[in-house]
Enzyme design. Structure first.
Site, PDB file in Angstrom:
ATOM      1  N   GLY A 223      -6.610  15.714 -26.675  1.00 16.76           N
ATOM      2  CA  GLY A 223      -6.181  17.056 -27.040  1.00 16.76           C
ATOM      3  C   GLY A 223      -7.359  17.930 -27.399  1.00 16.76           C
ATOM      4  O   GLY A 223      -8.522  17.490 -27.411  1.00 16.76           O
ATOM      5  N   GLU A 246      -7.375   2.852 -28.381  1.00 21.26           N
ATOM      6  CA  GLU A 246      -6.263   2.579 -27.471  1.00 21.26           C
ATOM      7  C   GLU A 246      -6.409   3.377 -26.179  1.00 21.26           C
ATOM      8  O   GLU A 246      -6.168   2.883 -25.092  1.00 21.26           O
ATOM      9  CB  GLU A 246      -4.921   2.890 -28.136  1.00 21.26           C
ATOM     10  CG  GLU A 246      -4.692   4.355 -28.460  1.00 21.26           C
ATOM     11  CD  GLU A 246      -3.344   4.613 -29.083  1.00 21.26           C
ATOM     12  OE1 GLU A 246      -2.771   3.680 -29.681  1.00 21.26           O
ATOM     13  OE2 GLU A 246      -2.844   5.748 -28.983  1.00 21.26           O
TER      14      GLU A 246
END
Length: 447
Positions: A223, A246
């Site tokens: 983001g 992750e």
């Protein structure tokens, strides 16, 4: 074993693969940028022939064809483990045919193995077969093998453009262990547009980067705000950083190319950048392809709290939607409107604080301006009904906005409220003070 012969024996078309789906089936359809696009298209064309087909997938970077094909829920019922923008629109705008599956990402492999209805078919996009008969899962190791192990039929969609992700484990499958393969149209990899960031994001990034140290091991999300943090790190004087995350995103590549990431100080998998899946620009996929410095591994390992905590000086940086005056965080919904999902946020919040020298950062802009031009605080007295708490107040370590940063470990309720109001936009603080007084978490001696 003649792998090429076996390949030819199992070779079908995308249409044939889609024809194996029956009424009432559960279908696992990959994850992230490894979703099998040609299978998706072929299955969507069968919409009028099928009833009650339930599809599981997540982090899909395009508008899924099966989701567009049916909004009644009579033919296809779309399920996302973690929603992107297109999936969010399906879930919020589709009253019968699209839903969310709440997960703690580290546990998804166990859900599939022990709790979820067994899939009739599992299909994922992979790289072409090598000389040993192996297909690499590329940018989405995640839970792919566990999905295959718990499905009746295993099908591979082979794409020549899928990068080969090295260095890990359970990151490939052999031709002898699958039922069918089909060759895709070799479409370009599903790339994400570069996340834009604002001046406010840059200010938040400064507060976070100031708390980082040489040799830290990082987890970072995707983001505008994480992108700003990544670029700030790339331009900083930090050195010998490590990666255990992750999701591998563009920012990590940029930090590595700037010489900030070496992994030399990592006490777990030194020298390796460890991740469960990746999504970003095509340049990122080119960087991953055949890169021995990277380590693609299952999410049950990458997001395991004990594995995270075993890294000294581990730093988790996650962006959320809202924080309430009690210190709870939400990264999933705005009231009953679904936004994304819990993902691995809680895994990393907990694991980072357990790490020796570890720190967990929650980041957000202090406010937003709505369509009517009114400033709305992202720090709220209490969450609206339906808003999901991704982490509770006892989990919260650092919170940063463009107004500053504060450590919430050990703070009483009035101290936390005071600190949060200090992180709020100045135009919203008086209303928050009044709300804190009404909630009984404000003292007259507060600033």
């Amino acid at each position: 074993m003649d792998f090429k012969k076996l390949y030819q024996e199992k070779l079908i078309t995308a249409e044939k693969a889609a024809s194996m789906v029956k009424d009432g089936d559960w279908v696992e359809m990959g994850w992230g940028a490894a979703v099998p696009v040609d299978f998706d298209k072929a299955l969507a064309k069968r919409v009028d022939e099928l009833k009650d087909v339930k599809i599981r997938t997540g982090v899909v970077p395009y508008n899924p064809y099966v989701g567009q094909a049916d909004s009644t829920g009579e033919h296809f019922i779309y399920h996302s483990y973690h929603a992107t923008g297109p999936e969010r629109n399906l879930i919020n705008g589709n009253k019968n045919g699209a839903f969310f599956i709440p997960i703690k990402y580290s546990e998804i492999e166990r859900y599939i193995a022990e709790n979820l209805p067994k899939a009739h078919i599992s299909v994922i996009q992979v790289s072409p077969m090598d000389k040993h008969g192996n297909f690499n899962f590329g940018i989405s190791v995640s839970h792919a093998m566990t999905s295959f192990e718990n499905s009746e039929i295993v099908i591979l969609e082979v794409n020549e453009n899928m990068p080969v992700a090295l260095g890990g484990f359970r990151n490939y499958v052999n031709i002898k262990d699958v039922d069918y393969v089909f060759e895709s149209s070799n479409y370009d990899m599903l790339a994400l547009a570069e996340a834009k960031f604002t001046d406010e994001d840059v200010e938040v990034a400064k507060y976070v980067v100031d708390k980082l140290r040489d040799g830290d091991t990082l987890q970072l999300g995707i983001g505008g705000l994480p992108n700003a943090i990544g670029k700030a790190i790339a331009k900083s004087d930090l050195k010998d950083l490590g990666v255990h995350t992750e999701m591998y995103v563009d920012s990590f590549m940029e930090m590595a190319q700037a010489g900030k990431i070496t992994g030399r100080k990592k006490n777990i998998n030194p020298g390796r950048q460890t991740y469960a899946f990746a999504a970003g620009k095509q340049e990122l996929y080119d960087y991953i392809d055949g890169n021995e410095e990277l380590m693609a591994a299952p999410v049950s390992y990458v997001n395991d709290i004990d594995v995270i905590a075993a890294h000294d000086n581990y730093v988790s940086i996650n962006t959320v939607l809202e924080v309430d005056l009690w210190g709870q965080i939400s990264a999933e919904s705005a009231g009953t409107r679904h936004i994304s999902g819990a993902g691995g946020a809680l895994d990393f919040v907990l694991g980072a604080y357990r790490s020796k020298g570890g720190r967990s950062f929650i980041t957000l802009k202090s406010s937003r301006v709505n369509k009517e031009g009114k400033r709305v605080s992202n720090i709220v007295p209490t969450f609206k009904p339906g808003t999901q708490a991704t982490a509770v107040r006892a989990n919260t370590h650092y919170i940063a906005t463009e107004q500053g940063i504060a450590n919430f470990k050990g703070l009483s309720t009035w101290q936390a409220a005071e600190a949060l109001i200090g992180l709020a936009h100045p135009e919203t603080r008086d209303d928050l003070i009044k709300a804190a007084e009404d909630l009984g978490i404000w003292r007259k001696s507060n600033k």
